[in-house]
Scaffold this motif. Structure first.
Motif, PDB file in Angstrom:
ATOM      1  N   THR A  54       0.843  -1.195   0.000  1.00  0.00           N
ATOM      2  CA  THR A  54       0.000   0.000   0.000  1.00  0.00           C
ATOM      3  C   THR A  54       0.875   1.239   0.000  1.00  0.00           C
ATOM      4  OG1 THR A  54      -0.114   0.006   2.413  1.00  0.00           O
ATOM      5  CG2 THR A  54      -1.890  -1.133   1.239  1.00  0.00           C
ATOM      6  N   GLY A  55       0.290   2.358  -0.371  1.00  0.00           N
ATOM      7  CA  GLY A  55       1.002   3.631  -0.342  1.00  0.00           C
ATOM      8  C   GLY A  55       1.334   4.124  -1.726  1.00  0.00           C
ATOM      9  N   ASN A  56       2.081   5.227  -1.748  1.00  0.00           N
ATOM     10  CA  ASN A  56       2.520   5.800  -3.014  1.00  0.00           C
ATOM     11  C   ASN A  56       3.819   6.570  -2.773  1.00  0.00           C
ATOM     12  OD1 ASN A  56       1.834   8.470  -2.111  1.00  0.00           O
ATOM     13  ND2 ASN A  56      -0.294   8.027  -2.634  1.00  0.00           N
ATOM     14  N   ALA A  57       4.307   7.234  -3.787  1.00  0.00           N
ATOM     15  CA  ALA A  57       5.597   7.913  -3.693  1.00  0.00           C
ATOM     16  C   ALA A  57       5.598   9.017  -2.635  1.00  0.00           C
ATOM     17  CB  ALA A  57       5.992   8.480  -5.058  1.00  0.00           C
ATOM     18  N   SER A  58       4.475   9.678  -2.430  1.00  0.00           N
ATOM     19  CA  SER A  58       4.464  10.774  -1.457  1.00  0.00           C
ATOM     20  C   SER A  58       4.193  10.304  -0.030  1.00  0.00           C
ATOM     21  CB  SER A  58       3.448  11.849  -1.864  1.00  0.00           C
ATOM     22  OG  SER A  58       2.162  11.287  -1.923  1.00  0.00           O
ATOM     23  N   THR A  59       3.444   9.213   0.151  1.00  0.00           N
ATOM     24  CA  THR A  59       3.151   8.728   1.508  1.00  0.00           C
ATOM     25  C   THR A  59       4.113   7.637   1.952  1.00  0.00           C
ATOM     26  OG1 THR A  59       1.600   7.052   0.723  1.00  0.00           O
ATOM     27  CG2 THR A  59       0.703   9.218   1.267  1.00  0.00           C
ATOM     28  N   GLY A  60       4.837   7.069   1.014  1.00  0.00           N
ATOM     29  CA  GLY A  60       5.722   5.949   1.331  1.00  0.00           C
ATOM     30  C   GLY A  60       5.042   4.635   1.009  1.00  0.00           C
ATOM     31  N   ILE A  61       5.832   3.609   0.944  1.00  0.00           N
ATOM     32  CA  ILE A  61       5.342   2.278   0.591  1.00  0.00           C
ATOM     33  C   ILE A  61       5.381   1.393   1.839  1.00  0.00           C
ATOM     34  CG2 ILE A  61       5.752   0.246  -0.867  1.00  0.00           C
ATOM     35  CD1 ILE A  61       4.969   2.722  -2.456  1.00  0.00           C
ATOM     36  N   ASN A  62       4.327   0.610   2.007  1.00  0.00           N
ATOM     37  CA  ASN A  62       4.250  -0.324   3.115  1.00  0.00           C
ATOM     38  C   ASN A  62       3.891  -1.695   2.537  1.00  0.00           C
ATOM     39  OD1 ASN A  62       4.148  -1.323   5.732  1.00  0.00           O
ATOM     40  ND2 ASN A  62       1.978  -0.867   5.955  1.00  0.00           N
ATOM     41  N   ALA A  63       4.645  -2.707   2.923  1.00  0.00           N
ATOM     42  CA  ALA A  63       4.361  -4.075   2.469  1.00  0.00           C
ATOM     43  C   ALA A  63       4.149  -4.956   3.695  1.00  0.00           C
ATOM     44  CB  ALA A  63       5.507  -4.609   1.623  1.00  0.00           C
ATOM     45  N   ALA A  64       3.066  -5.705   3.693  1.00  0.00           N
ATOM     46  CA  ALA A  64       2.765  -6.609   4.805  1.00  0.00           C
ATOM     47  C   ALA A  64       2.526  -8.005   4.247  1.00  0.00           C
ATOM     48  CB  ALA A  64       1.526  -6.120   5.552  1.00  0.00           C
ATOM     49  N   GLY A  65       3.048  -9.004   4.958  1.00  0.00           N
ATOM     50  CA  GLY A  65       2.829 -10.385   4.555  1.00  0.00           C
ATOM     51  C   GLY A  65       1.371 -10.771   4.715  1.00  0.00           C
ATOM     52  N   ASN A  66       0.883 -11.581   3.824  1.00  0.00           N
ATOM     53  CA  ASN A  66      -0.499 -12.041   3.843  1.00  0.00           C
ATOM     54  C   ASN A  66      -0.466 -13.545   4.086  1.00  0.00           C
ATOM     55  OD1 ASN A  66      -3.238 -11.910   3.625  1.00  0.00           O
ATOM     56  ND2 ASN A  66      -3.279 -11.645   1.411  1.00  0.00           N
ATOM     57  N   GLN A  67      -1.007 -14.002   5.225  1.00  0.00           N
ATOM     58  CA  GLN A  67      -0.915 -15.398   5.635  1.00  0.00           C
ATOM     59  C   GLN A  67      -2.276 -16.084   5.622  1.00  0.00           C
ATOM     60  OE1 GLN A  67       1.987 -17.150   6.706  1.00  0.00           O
ATOM     61  NE2 GLN A  67       2.973 -15.376   5.784  1.00  0.00           N
ATOM     62  N   ASN A  68      -2.268 -17.367   5.329  1.00  0.00           N
ATOM     63  CA  ASN A  68      -3.442 -18.220   5.355  1.00  0.00           C
ATOM     64  C   ASN A  68      -3.130 -19.389   6.276  1.00  0.00           C
ATOM     65  OD1 ASN A  68      -6.080 -18.656   4.179  1.00  0.00           O
ATOM     66  ND2 ASN A  68      -5.213 -20.483   3.248  1.00  0.00           N
ATOM     67  N   GLN A  69      -4.105 -19.808   7.084  1.00  0.00           N
ATOM     68  CA  GLN A  69      -3.895 -20.968   7.952  1.00  0.00           C
ATOM     69  C   GLN A  69      -4.726 -22.144   7.460  1.00  0.00           C
ATOM     70  OE1 GLN A  69      -5.245 -20.313  11.986  1.00  0.00           O
ATOM     71  NE2 GLN A  69      -6.857 -18.925  11.303  1.00  0.00           N
ATOM     72  N   VAL A  70      -4.138 -23.325   7.565  1.00  0.00           N
ATOM     73  CA  VAL A  70      -4.825 -24.563   7.211  1.00  0.00           C
ATOM     74  C   VAL A  70      -4.723 -25.463   8.429  1.00  0.00           C
ATOM     75  CG1 VAL A  70      -4.922 -26.542   5.659  1.00  0.00           C
ATOM     76  CG2 VAL A  70      -4.213 -24.309   4.786  1.00  0.00           C
ATOM     77  N   ILE A  71      -5.880 -25.855   8.971  1.00  0.00           N
ATOM     78  CA  ILE A  71      -5.920 -26.640  10.207  1.00  0.00           C
ATOM     79  C   ILE A  71      -6.650 -27.950   9.947  1.00  0.00           C
ATOM     80  CG2 ILE A  71      -6.686 -26.677  12.609  1.00  0.00           C
ATOM     81  CD1 ILE A  71      -6.763 -23.568  12.417  1.00  0.00           C
ATOM     82  N   GLN A  72      -6.001 -29.050  10.270  1.00  0.00           N
ATOM     83  CA  GLN A  72      -6.619 -30.377  10.218  1.00  0.00           C
ATOM     84  C   GLN A  72      -7.049 -30.713  11.645  1.00  0.00           C
ATOM     85  OE1 GLN A  72      -6.693 -32.491   7.322  1.00  0.00           O
ATOM     86  NE2 GLN A  72      -6.087 -30.614   6.274  1.00  0.00           N
ATOM     87  N   PHE A  73      -8.321 -31.119  11.830  1.00  0.00           N
ATOM     88  CA  PHE A  73      -8.784 -31.414  13.183  1.00  0.00           C
ATOM     89  C   PHE A  73      -9.835 -32.511  13.178  1.00  0.00           C
ATOM     90  CE2 PHE A  73     -11.765 -28.337  11.529  1.00  0.00           C
ATOM     91  CZ  PHE A  73     -12.991 -28.625  12.122  1.00  0.00           C
ATOM     92  N   ILE A  74     -10.020 -33.116  14.349  1.00  0.00           N
ATOM     93  CA  ILE A  74     -11.093 -34.078  14.564  1.00  0.00           C
ATOM     94  C   ILE A  74     -11.994 -33.520  15.652  1.00  0.00           C
ATOM     95  CG2 ILE A  74      -9.761 -36.115  13.844  1.00  0.00           C
ATOM     96  CD1 ILE A  74      -9.344 -36.752  16.829  1.00  0.00           C
ATOM     97  N   CYS A  75     -13.194 -34.072  15.761  1.00  0.00           N
ATOM     98  CA  CYS A  75     -14.126 -33.676  16.808  1.00  0.00           C
ATOM     99  C   CYS A  75     -14.165 -34.782  17.856  1.00  0.00           C
ATOM    100  CB  CYS A  75     -15.510 -33.422  16.227  1.00  0.00           C
ATOM    101  SG  CYS A  75     -15.560 -32.024  15.088  1.00  0.00           S
ATOM    102  N   GLN A  76     -13.679 -34.472  19.038  1.00  0.00           N
ATOM    103  CA  GLN A  76     -13.603 -35.447  20.131  1.00  0.00           C
ATOM    104  C   GLN A  76     -14.806 -35.273  21.048  1.00  0.00           C
ATOM    105  OE1 GLN A  76     -10.979 -37.785  20.660  1.00  0.00           O
ATOM    106  NE2 GLN A  76     -12.494 -38.577  22.084  1.00  0.00           N
ATOM    107  N   GLU A  77     -15.555 -36.362  21.251  1.00  0.00           N
ATOM    108  CA  GLU A  77     -16.686 -36.295  22.165  1.00  0.00           C
ATOM    109  C   GLU A  77     -16.179 -36.043  23.564  1.00  0.00           C
ATOM    110  OE1 GLU A  77     -16.037 -38.977  20.246  1.00  0.00           O
ATOM    111  OE2 GLU A  77     -17.726 -39.329  18.944  1.00  0.00           O
ATOM    112  N   GLN A  78     -16.974 -35.330  24.362  1.00  0.00           N
ATOM    113  CA  GLN A  78     -16.588 -35.073  25.737  1.00  0.00           C
ATOM    114  C   GLN A  78     -16.857 -36.323  26.577  1.00  0.00           C
ATOM    115  OE1 GLN A  78     -18.215 -31.528  27.388  1.00  0.00           O
ATOM    116  NE2 GLN A  78     -17.534 -30.256  25.692  1.00  0.00           N
ATOM    117  N   THR A  79     -15.927 -36.599  27.480  1.00  0.00           N
ATOM    118  CA  THR A  79     -16.117 -37.729  28.403  1.00  0.00           C
ATOM    119  C   THR A  79     -16.661 -37.187  29.713  1.00  0.00           C
ATOM    120  OG1 THR A  79     -13.829 -37.522  29.141  1.00  0.00           O
ATOM    121  CG2 THR A  79     -14.265 -39.063  27.354  1.00  0.00           C
ATOM    122  N   ARG A  80     -17.398 -38.005  30.379  1.00  0.00           N
ATOM    123  CA  ARG A  80     -18.023 -37.558  31.641  1.00  0.00           C
ATOM    124  C   ARG A  80     -17.205 -37.928  32.822  1.00  0.00           C
ATOM    125  NH1 ARG A  80     -24.033 -36.899  30.808  1.00  0.00           N
ATOM    126  NH2 ARG A  80     -24.167 -36.941  28.572  1.00  0.00           N
TER     127      ARG A  80
END
Length: 80
Positions: A54-80
């Motif tokens: 983002t930005g331009n020559a007069s305001t300066g340039i800013n670069a930020a990393g863009n991240q994505n998360q990928v999560i593998q999960f199971i659903c564990q029943e609650q024990t009593r």
């Protein structure tokens, strides 16, 4: 399948803490619908999606990393 349980995948942005919290909320919501249990994360990875510049020559340039998360999960029943 892991231990006779279906493995689910969540995928979404992970640039900010609220996006990571949203992933946790969505996984919990999914597991409550599936079996009333809680998510157990099997694997969590981040993927770089490049940079947002983002930005331009007069305001300066800013670069930020863009991240994505990928999560593998199971659903564990609650024990009593």
């Amino acid at each position: 399948m892991v231990n006779n349980k279906e493995v689910y995948t969540y995928q979404g942005r992970s640039n900010f803490a609220h996006q990571i919290s949203e992933a946790d909320r969505k996984m919990k919501e999914h597991c409550k619908k599936v079996n009333g249990g809680n998510p157990v994360i099997l694997e969590r990875n981040n993927q770089s999606l490049g940079y947002v510049v983002t930005g331009n020559a007069s305001t300066g340039i800013n670069a930020a990393g863009n991240q994505n998360q990928v999560i593998q999960f199971i659903c564990q029943e609650q024990t009593r």
